[in-house]
Enzyme design. Sequence first.
Site, short mmCIF file in Angstrom:
data_model
loop_
_atom_site.label_atom_id
_atom_site.label_comp_id
_atom_site.label_asym_id
_atom_site.label_seq_id
_atom_site.Cartn_x
_atom_site.Cartn_y
_atom_site.Cartn_z
N ASP A 18 0.85 -1.17 0.00
CA ASP A 18 0.00 0.00 0.00
C ASP A 18 0.90 1.24 0.00
O ASP A 18 2.10 1.15 0.28
CB ASP A 18 -0.87 -0.05 1.27
CG ASP A 18 -1.71 1.17 1.48
OD1 ASP A 18 -2.39 1.59 0.53
OD2 ASP A 18 -1.71 1.72 2.60
N ASP B 48 -0.49 4.98 0.96
CA ASP B 48 -0.88 5.98 1.95
C ASP B 48 -0.92 5.41 3.36
O ASP B 48 -1.64 4.44 3.62
CB ASP B 48 -2.25 6.56 1.59
CG ASP B 48 -2.16 7.59 0.49
OD1 ASP B 48 -1.57 8.65 0.73
OD2 ASP B 48 -2.65 7.31 -0.62
N ASP C 33 -2.10 -0.95 5.86
CA ASP C 33 -2.51 -0.40 7.15
C ASP C 33 -4.02 -0.31 7.34
O ASP C 33 -4.49 -0.23 8.47
CB ASP C 33 -1.91 1.00 7.35
CG ASP C 33 -2.55 2.06 6.45
OD1 ASP C 33 -2.82 1.76 5.28
OD2 ASP C 33 -2.78 3.18 6.94
#
Length: 261
Positions: free
Chosen positions: A26, A28, A197
Amino acid sequence: MGSSDQSLSASLPALATNPKFIFFTDFDGTITQQDSNDFMTDNLGFGPALRKKGNEDVLFGRRDFRDSFQEMLDSISTPFDKCIQTLLENITLDAGFKEFFHWAKENNMPIVILSGGMEPVIRALLAHFLGKEEADSLQIVSNQVAVRPGKTSVNEEHGWMITFHDDSGFGHDKSLEIRPYANLPADQRPTLFYAGDGVSDLSAAKETDLLFAKAGKDLITYCENEHVPFTTFHDFTEILAVVKDIAAGKLTVKEAAIGRK
């Protein structure tokens, strides 16, 4: 390289250098310390309370990520170029990512960024953090940005909109990018890692050999609820230490998946 190998590399570009390991990640809140889309929503859009409610609804299956994310971004009226400038001034890189990036490059471990965000934002931030040449070397699979109907430019008030990568409820179903690698024959299949996250990572969580879930974030809750093996990390320094041990044969992916720590 035979024609079948060439066609495989064309459809699965991370195989081009015949790596033993591929690192999907990922962007961001994983490569960056803050989530650029959350930052824009909180500071230029409808604010943190509605954003957090949307994330919670996605996490517990009450809404699709796609709809929640679209609503977030539609609340931002700021011209796109000013959004980028705001992000360049406020978003910071994970403390360990540069070292991780260079180790991966030197050790033939492709990094593939799978993002629920927008590629022009990611490219701008990576060029700022790493330099344009290094940023351009990374494969990014993400959503795009388009001029909103009735507008002439993304760089005017309410001028831009997200265009999603696919038709899934995620807007970008990251599992669809990983699964062809996971399904390769054993003698061709590299070891696959993923780091993430939050709610945009739910579709990818079950697809790789070892999942790194960021400490204190929503992805850990999902993994525990769904019994998905994982290990936590605070920054890429910790990820690099684990990946190095696995690459050196000192640790297996099963041994590394110790859950919350």
